[in-house]
Design a protein around this motif. Structure first.
Motif, PDB file in Angstrom:
ATOM      1  N   TYR A 262       0.853  -1.187   0.000  1.00  0.00           N
ATOM      2  CA  TYR A 262       0.000   0.000   0.000  1.00  0.00           C
ATOM      3  C   TYR A 262       0.887   1.235   0.000  1.00  0.00           C
ATOM      4  O   TYR A 262       1.895   1.281   0.711  1.00  0.00           O
TER       5      TYR A 262
ATOM      6  N   ARG B 270      -5.038   9.134   1.432  1.00  0.00           N
ATOM      7  CA  ARG B 270      -5.467   8.279   0.325  1.00  0.00           C
ATOM      8  C   ARG B 270      -4.619   7.013   0.353  1.00  0.00           C
ATOM      9  O   ARG B 270      -3.425   7.071   0.589  1.00  0.00           O
TER      10      ARG B 270
ATOM     11  N   GLU C  67      -6.194   3.440  -6.551  1.00  0.00           N
ATOM     12  CA  GLU C  67      -6.709   3.927  -5.271  1.00  0.00           C
ATOM     13  C   GLU C  67      -7.733   2.946  -4.728  1.00  0.00           C
ATOM     14  O   GLU C  67      -8.619   2.496  -5.451  1.00  0.00           O
ATOM     15  N   VAL C  68      -7.580   2.592  -3.447  1.00  0.00           N
ATOM     16  CA  VAL C  68      -8.511   1.646  -2.831  1.00  0.00           C
ATOM     17  C   VAL C  68      -9.327   2.256  -1.698  1.00  0.00           C
ATOM     18  O   VAL C  68     -10.365   1.718  -1.330  1.00  0.00           O
ATOM     19  N   ASP C  69      -8.877   3.379  -1.141  1.00  0.00           N
ATOM     20  CA  ASP C  69      -9.621   3.965  -0.029  1.00  0.00           C
ATOM     21  C   ASP C  69      -9.177   5.405   0.203  1.00  0.00           C
ATOM     22  O   ASP C  69      -8.073   5.792  -0.195  1.00  0.00           O
ATOM     23  N   THR C  70     -10.046   6.169   0.837  1.00  0.00           N
ATOM     24  CA  THR C  70      -9.738   7.542   1.229  1.00  0.00           C
ATOM     25  C   THR C  70     -10.272   7.759   2.635  1.00  0.00           C
ATOM     26  O   THR C  70     -11.414   7.395   2.927  1.00  0.00           O
ATOM     27  N   LEU C  71      -9.447   8.303   3.484  1.00  0.00           N
ATOM     28  CA  LEU C  71      -9.863   8.684   4.837  1.00  0.00           C
ATOM     29  C   LEU C  71      -9.908  10.206   4.864  1.00  0.00           C
ATOM     30  O   LEU C  71      -8.955  10.859   4.445  1.00  0.00           O
TER      31      LEU C  71
ATOM     32  N   TYR D  38      -5.729   2.229  10.574  1.00  0.00           N
ATOM     33  CA  TYR D  38      -6.106   1.691   9.260  1.00  0.00           C
ATOM     34  C   TYR D  38      -4.988   0.784   8.725  1.00  0.00           C
ATOM     35  O   TYR D  38      -5.244  -0.316   8.241  1.00  0.00           O
TER      36      TYR D  38
ATOM     37  N   LYS E  21      -4.393  -7.574   3.945  1.00  0.00           N
ATOM     38  CA  LYS E  21      -4.599  -6.754   2.743  1.00  0.00           C
ATOM     39  C   LYS E  21      -3.287  -6.176   2.225  1.00  0.00           C
ATOM     40  O   LYS E  21      -3.149  -5.914   1.035  1.00  0.00           O
TER      41      LYS E  21
END
Length: 144
Positions: free
Chosen positions: A5, A15, A26-30, A82, A91
């Motif tokens: 990651y 991100r 891109e897999v996620d955004t906080l 996270y 992951k």
């Protein structure tokens, strides 16, 4: 092959990108909206208007800096949690973190030891608005 990651972050947004076989997606955004506000906007109990007795100085007291620092530390912990979860859930097993210099330090403080050991590279630069192609070039082996 390792699951990697790339995390790009500042005090208001992080991100998360999966990086495998030279491809970055891109897999996620906080999001931490409080990190984006001006310190005066973080106060509670008023409408942001000052009374006449209060000085109209553009610089606020040191407690505002403490409030911003508290919000940044809270978000850094959220980002660190996270990453820990991504590691423990399988992951990702390697992390690259690129963050604004002060925020990078906060994230480092909040990472647990096993997750710290999975960080293969850090960059003290805010790349939170970089696109996937830019990150793929930036973090292509060997890391620069």
């Amino acid at each position: 092959m390792n699951k990697r990651y790339i995390v790009t972050a500042n005090a208001s947004r992080a991100r998360v990108f999966a990086h495998q076989a030279g491809v970055v997606r891109e897999v996620d955004t906080l999001i931490h909206p409080e990190g984006r506000l001006h310190t005066g906007d973080l106060r509670t109990g008023g409408k942001g208007e000052s009374d006449d007795a209060v000085s109209h100085s553009p610089h606020q007291s040191g407690s505002d800096d403490a409030t911003m620092e508290k919000h940044a530390a809270f978000f850094a912990k959220e980002v660190a949690d996270y990453l820990r979860q991504a590691r423990t859930q399988g992951k990702a097993d390697e992390f690259i973190i690129a963050a604004a210099p002060h925020f990078l330090g906060l994230i480092r403080q909040k990472l647990d030891k096993p997750t710290q050991a999975c960080v293969i590279h850090t960059l003290d630069k805010d790349l939170s608005s970089a696109d996937e192609e830019e990150l793929a070039k930036k973090f292509r082996p060997p890391l620069n």
